[in-house]
Design an enzyme around this catalytic site. Structure first.
Site, PDB file in Angstrom:
ATOM      1  N   HIS A 259      49.128-132.549  34.956  1.00  0.00           N
ATOM      2  CA  HIS A 259      48.041-131.700  34.477  1.00  0.00           C
ATOM      3  C   HIS A 259      47.433-130.984  35.675  1.00  0.00           C
ATOM      4  CE1 HIS A 259      44.416-130.453  32.336  1.00  0.00           C
ATOM      5  NE2 HIS A 259      45.097-130.688  31.243  1.00  0.00           N
ATOM      6  N   ASP A 313      49.465-134.482  25.478  1.00  0.00           N
ATOM      7  CA  ASP A 313      50.622-134.212  24.629  1.00  0.00           C
ATOM      8  C   ASP A 313      51.601-135.375  24.531  1.00  0.00           C
ATOM      9  OD1 ASP A 313      50.024-131.635  23.728  1.00  0.00           O
ATOM     10  OD2 ASP A 313      50.572-130.794  25.659  1.00  0.00           O
TER      11      ASP A 313
END
Ligand code: ACO
Length: 376
Positions: A259, A313
């Protein structure tokens, strides 16, 4: 010339009161409330009210907000007609992008961006995105459209329209928690896209349509479908180690990990992991969950030192699968949640607007002689 930052990394482009992220500590708060508390105690409708108003609703306010949403579940007839002209093979993300854009065609005042108008349009978009998705899914399967049921909340009604039967309380709760966890997340790419668009004083349909295009990308919301495809490619838990090592050796990115902001465990993934395990147990999908944890163990060994952990996710893939969503509706379901967050950001942006217009660092030549077409 201000300092150049590729991908705008580390650049503060605006102020927001909506969500706070501490990427080093793995903290996410919506207007000060830790995401875990909202996931445990709130509902999607309440969370969206909170994001749009900056405070939690009183009982009567929440019930008015829910009623207004339910009253708008049905889509304009013209949009339904358009839906029936779409290719049945279209990807749902492309379909929902087109259909949300078309909602603006049936709004008599699509360009109104004063704050009350913006809220009003946002409410309709939020109410109708689940209907658009479910209708498109019914249509592409050659089935009759399952009309929305106004007695149901947004999560329950979405699953009902998709499958034509009332979901269990556990499935409704799981879907609702997913929506809460995905509702907002700072200046992520799609939210920034929405804010950039609305900052030109364009309309909210354009802003949300652009944001959907951004979210589709596999580096952003599209990663949850990538995770599921990867899990489907790996035959058993025992194959996870080799599969991941082979990919890492080729310098491939593993979907659902890493991320831009989090260098610690994504707090949304913490909750989704618990949810995914429970749902996998309840629905006979434990092998899927076990493959996920086996992948996480390899990635932990290989990449945690570089701050690469599961992101939102990774476990949402197993969660959505257990809820019964088809693979290509994973990212579109993210759209439902983010429609709440994107709208909150449009309202915030226009409450104190300044046009986004950054500079670029020009690296091309200067004073180049123009060569006539015959002499090239
Ligand atoms: N798997 C393996 N290695 C990774 C991964 C990953 N998923 N993510 C980052 N890395 C490595 C990169 O290879 C790079 O290594 P290097 O320094 O040796 O070259 C380093 O970590 C930095 O990676 P960048 O891609 O430069 O970091 P960035 O901040 O641009 O990446 C991103 C963030 C795009 C999310 C990235 O981690 C990625 O592509 N992940 C996979 C896709 C994904 O899951 N996206 C969803 C994000 S959450 C969301 O948007 C809703």
């Amino acid at each position: 010339m201000a300092a150049y930052s590729k991908g705008l990394e580390g650049v503060v482009a605006a102020q927001t009161k909506l969500s706070f992220i501490d990427g080093e500590k793995g903290v996410l708060e919506y207007i000060g409330i830790p995401i875990g508390d909202l996931a445990t105690h709130s509902t999607f409708e309440e969370t969206v009210f909170f994001l749009w108003n900056g405070r939690l609703p009183k009982k009567s306010e929440l019930s008015d907000f829910e009623s207004s949403l339910r009253a708008r579940y049905e889509i304009p007839k013209g949009v339904e007609d358009l839906l029936h002209t779409l290719p049945k093979t279209a990807e749902p993300m492309h379909a929902v992008r087109t259909l949300v854009s078309s909602l603006g065609l049936h709004d008599p005042k699509p360009n109104a961006i004063d704050i009350p108008s913006l809220r009003d349009k946002a409410l309709s978009i939020l109410a109708q995105v689940p209907t658009l998705l479910a209708y498109f899914h019914n249509y592409r399967q050659g089935k009759a459209l399952v009309r929305p049921d106004k007695s149901m909340g947004l999560a329950e009604n979405f699953l009902y329209m998709l499958n034509g039967k009332k979901p269990t309380a556990a499935m409704t709760k799981a879907m609702d928690v997913c929506l809460v966890l995905h509702a907002d997340h700072g200046f992520n790419n799609s939210t920034f896209t929405a804010r950039v668009l609305i900052s030109t004083e364009s309309d909210i349909y354009s802003a949300i349509t652009g944001a959907i295009g951004s979210l589709r990308g596999p580096l952003h919301g599209g990663a949850n479908e990538g995770v599921m495809k990867m899990l489907n490619q790996i035959p058993t838990v025992a194959d996870c180690e080799k599969f991941i090592q082979d990919k890492l050796a080729k310098k491939d990115k593993i979907p659902g990990f890493g991320h831009r902001i989090y260098k610690a465990y994504d707090p949304r993934a913490t909750h989704l992991k618990v949810l995914a395990k429970q749902l996998a147990q309840d629905t006979g999908n434990m092998p899927l969950f076990e493959k996920s944890t086996a992948i996480e163990a390899v990635m932990n060994r290989e990449k945690a030192a570089k701050g690469i952990y599961p992101n939102v996710d990774f476990y949402s893939a197993t969660t959505y699968h257990c809820i019964g969503l088809p693979l290509d509706l994973f990212t579109p379901s993210f759209v439902i949640a983010r429609a709440g967050g994107w709208s909150a950001h449009c309202i915030e942006q226009l409450s104190d607007n300044r046009l986004f217009r950054p500079d670029a660092d020009y690296t091309g030549p200067h004073a180049v002689a123009y060569v006539g077409i015959d002499k090239r």
